[in-house]
Design a protein around this motif. Sequence first.
Motif, mmCIF file in Angstrom:
data_model
loop_
_atom_site.group_PDB
_atom_site.id
_atom_site.type_symbol
_atom_site.label_atom_id
_atom_site.label_comp_id
_atom_site.label_asym_id
_atom_site.label_seq_id
_atom_site.Cartn_x
_atom_site.Cartn_y
_atom_site.Cartn_z
ATOM 1 N N LEU A 37 2.964 10.725 -5.521
ATOM 2 C CA LEU A 37 2.899 11.009 -4.096
ATOM 3 C C LEU A 37 2.233 9.872 -3.336
ATOM 4 C CD1 LEU A 37 1.943 14.778 -4.267
ATOM 5 C CD2 LEU A 37 4.067 13.837 -3.410
ATOM 6 N N GLU A 38 1.166 9.328 -3.891
ATOM 7 C CA GLU A 38 0.473 8.230 -3.225
ATOM 8 C C GLU A 38 1.361 6.988 -3.159
ATOM 9 O OE1 GLU A 38 -3.097 7.874 -5.460
ATOM 10 O OE2 GLU A 38 -4.081 9.564 -4.468
ATOM 11 N N GLU A 39 2.095 6.738 -4.240
ATOM 12 C CA GLU A 39 2.959 5.555 -4.288
ATOM 13 C C GLU A 39 4.097 5.650 -3.299
ATOM 14 O OE1 GLU A 39 5.872 3.163 -7.434
ATOM 15 O OE2 GLU A 39 4.602 4.807 -8.123
ATOM 16 N N HIS A 40 4.592 6.876 -3.065
ATOM 17 C CA HIS A 40 5.759 7.054 -2.203
ATOM 18 C C HIS A 40 5.398 7.540 -0.808
ATOM 19 C CE1 HIS A 40 7.577 6.785 -6.161
ATOM 20 N NE2 HIS A 40 8.698 6.462 -5.540
ATOM 21 N N GLY A 41 4.148 7.339 -0.417
ATOM 22 C CA GLY A 41 3.805 7.583 0.978
ATOM 23 C C GLY A 41 3.308 8.969 1.281
ATOM 24 N N HIS A 42 2.833 9.725 0.295
ATOM 25 C CA HIS A 42 2.308 11.063 0.541
ATOM 26 C C HIS A 42 0.898 11.133 -0.036
ATOM 27 C CE1 HIS A 42 6.420 12.003 1.480
ATOM 28 N NE2 HIS A 42 6.772 11.567 0.306
ATOM 29 N N ASP A 50 -8.536 7.990 1.043
ATOM 30 C CA ASP A 50 -7.640 6.908 0.628
ATOM 31 C C ASP A 50 -6.708 6.531 1.772
ATOM 32 O OD1 ASP A 50 -7.099 7.809 -2.873
ATOM 33 O OD2 ASP A 50 -8.773 6.852 -1.829
ATOM 34 N N THR A 51 -6.224 5.304 1.768
ATOM 35 C CA THR A 51 -5.344 4.833 2.819
ATOM 36 C C THR A 51 -3.934 5.373 2.624
ATOM 37 O OG1 THR A 51 -6.619 2.801 2.996
ATOM 38 C CG2 THR A 51 -4.397 2.783 3.938
ATOM 39 N N PRO A 52 -3.401 6.135 3.594
ATOM 40 C CA PRO A 52 -2.019 6.618 3.457
ATOM 41 C C PRO A 52 -1.029 5.474 3.569
ATOM 42 C CG PRO A 52 -3.249 7.835 5.145
ATOM 43 C CD PRO A 52 -4.041 6.612 4.809
ATOM 44 N N LYS A 53 0.142 5.665 3.007
ATOM 45 C CA LYS A 53 1.224 4.704 3.152
ATOM 46 C C LYS A 53 1.841 4.857 4.547
ATOM 47 C CE LYS A 53 0.717 3.550 -1.168
ATOM 48 N NZ LYS A 53 0.128 2.263 -1.573
ATOM 49 N N ALA A 54 2.788 3.984 4.871
ATOM 50 C CA ALA A 54 3.431 4.039 6.183
ATOM 51 C C ALA A 54 4.143 5.365 6.371
ATOM 52 C CB ALA A 54 4.430 2.887 6.326
ATOM 53 N N HIS A 212 3.945 17.189 2.759
ATOM 54 C CA HIS A 212 3.521 17.174 4.162
ATOM 55 C C HIS A 212 4.723 17.244 5.093
ATOM 56 C CE1 HIS A 212 -0.338 16.200 2.434
ATOM 57 N NE2 HIS A 212 0.204 15.156 1.831
ATOM 58 N N ARG A 213 5.687 18.103 4.734
ATOM 59 C CA ARG A 213 6.935 18.234 5.477
ATOM 60 C C ARG A 213 7.120 19.684 5.924
ATOM 61 N NH1 ARG A 213 10.936 14.502 4.214
ATOM 62 N NH2 ARG A 213 12.484 16.076 3.770
ATOM 63 N N TYR A 214 7.470 19.870 7.217
ATOM 64 C CA TYR A 214 7.617 21.189 7.823
ATOM 65 C C TYR A 214 8.945 21.192 8.572
ATOM 66 C CZ TYR A 214 2.703 21.303 6.640
ATOM 67 O OH TYR A 214 1.513 21.255 5.928
ATOM 68 N N MET A 215 9.831 22.113 8.213
ATOM 69 C CA MET A 215 11.170 22.093 8.792
ATOM 70 C C MET A 215 11.643 23.496 9.156
ATOM 71 S SD MET A 215 13.392 21.253 5.340
ATOM 72 C CE MET A 215 12.439 19.765 5.035
ATOM 73 N N TRP A 216 12.604 23.550 10.077
ATOM 74 C CA TRP A 216 13.203 24.817 10.477
ATOM 75 C C TRP A 216 14.563 24.530 11.110
ATOM 76 C CZ3 TRP A 216 9.645 22.112 13.195
ATOM 77 C CH2 TRP A 216 9.894 21.856 14.538
ATOM 78 N N ARG A 217 15.352 25.584 11.269
ATOM 79 C CA ARG A 217 16.645 25.464 11.959
ATOM 80 C C ARG A 217 16.622 26.360 13.182
ATOM 81 N NH1 ARG A 217 20.214 29.806 11.012
ATOM 82 N NH2 ARG A 217 19.554 31.217 9.347
ATOM 83 N N ASP A 218 17.354 25.946 14.233
ATOM 84 C CA ASP A 218 17.409 26.767 15.442
ATOM 85 C C ASP A 218 18.711 27.563 15.484
ATOM 86 O OD1 ASP A 218 19.416 25.045 16.230
ATOM 87 O OD2 ASP A 218 18.246 24.036 17.778
ATOM 88 N N LYS A 219 18.905 28.298 16.554
ATOM 89 C CA LYS A 219 20.086 29.159 16.660
ATOM 90 C C LYS A 219 21.376 28.362 16.747
ATOM 91 C CE LYS A 219 19.503 29.620 21.687
ATOM 92 N NZ LYS A 219 20.655 28.786 22.044
ATOM 93 N N PHE A 228 3.743 14.658 8.234
ATOM 94 C CA PHE A 228 2.435 14.104 8.561
ATOM 95 C C PHE A 228 2.007 13.078 7.524
ATOM 96 C CE2 PHE A 228 2.407 18.433 10.344
ATOM 97 C CZ PHE A 228 2.086 18.156 11.665
ATOM 98 N N ASN A 229 1.318 12.072 7.983
ATOM 99 C CA ASN A 229 0.676 11.101 7.102
ATOM 100 C C ASN A 229 -0.769 10.947 7.579
ATOM 101 O OD1 ASN A 229 0.958 9.496 4.794
ATOM 102 N ND2 ASN A 229 1.074 7.647 6.025
ATOM 103 N N LEU A 230 -1.524 12.038 7.423
ATOM 104 C CA LEU A 230 -2.874 12.123 7.951
ATOM 105 C C LEU A 230 -3.772 12.870 6.965
ATOM 106 C CD1 LEU A 230 -1.933 13.301 11.547
ATOM 107 C CD2 LEU A 230 -2.993 11.107 11.019
#
Length: 254
Positions: A37-42, A50-54, A212-219, A228-230
């Motif tokens: 996760l740290e290597e791939h930006g999470h 620790d310093t997050p990735k881009a 750190h991913r949050y998703m949804w679909r609308d009507k 997030f990267n925080l």
Amino acid sequence: MMKKTLLLSLMLALLSSCGGDGNSKSNELSPEKKAYLEEHGHDHDHDHGDTPKAIENNSRTSVPVERKATTPFNEPANNPYKTKAQMQADAKEEIKPASREVPDACTLVTDAFIGKVIGVDAMGINIKDGSSAASPYARSCFFRWDHKGIPNSGVLIQVSDNPVPEEFPEWAAYYIQAKKNQGEKSPDGAFEFRYEDFKGLGEAGAYSFELHRYMWRDKDDFVYLIAFNLPATEAEELEWARAIGEEIMKNVKF
């Protein structure tokens, strides 16, 4: 029927889904998974700063693209391989235009609102449009700043549409449900990530604190993603995601 079965199989692969029960959740990450996760930006181990990735590294939403059927042919003996430019040109020709306009992610929430929700000075937030003509079914926007001295912190907003509406009209519902039922694998297949039910936005939602991913679909069956990267706890991210998501749904226009 066979065509739809093949299409569903392709969608499964492109959505990086994996088997198993998506209702269980691990509170502790193995050292190997944490390193991945740290290597791939999470950056998951937030307590020690620790310093997050881009933040761009957290934008890998799988939006499958329909490919045209191709007829086998024999390359000339003196030119058995295509050049990189030829392959890029072929791929560009195969991308179908979006069937409808995808909302501009950079107009759905402001830097001032992001700053208010996260608790940072909006003057320090840089906005970058991450959309690409090579992905006409998705539009992305990055909000980046140096968070407490940590560079490249930020929030990603992405809106995705169905790339194959005629062949697979249930794409949006399937995409969200597959995250919760089957989870997601890392691109190399080494690790499995589980998604929980993300309630309160749209018709249905899913989230993974590990990613750190949050998703949804609308009507209207657009799929929205907030990443997030925080440095934050799960409770904080959920609160941020719901607040930003509600603002997005207020501002989205078709």
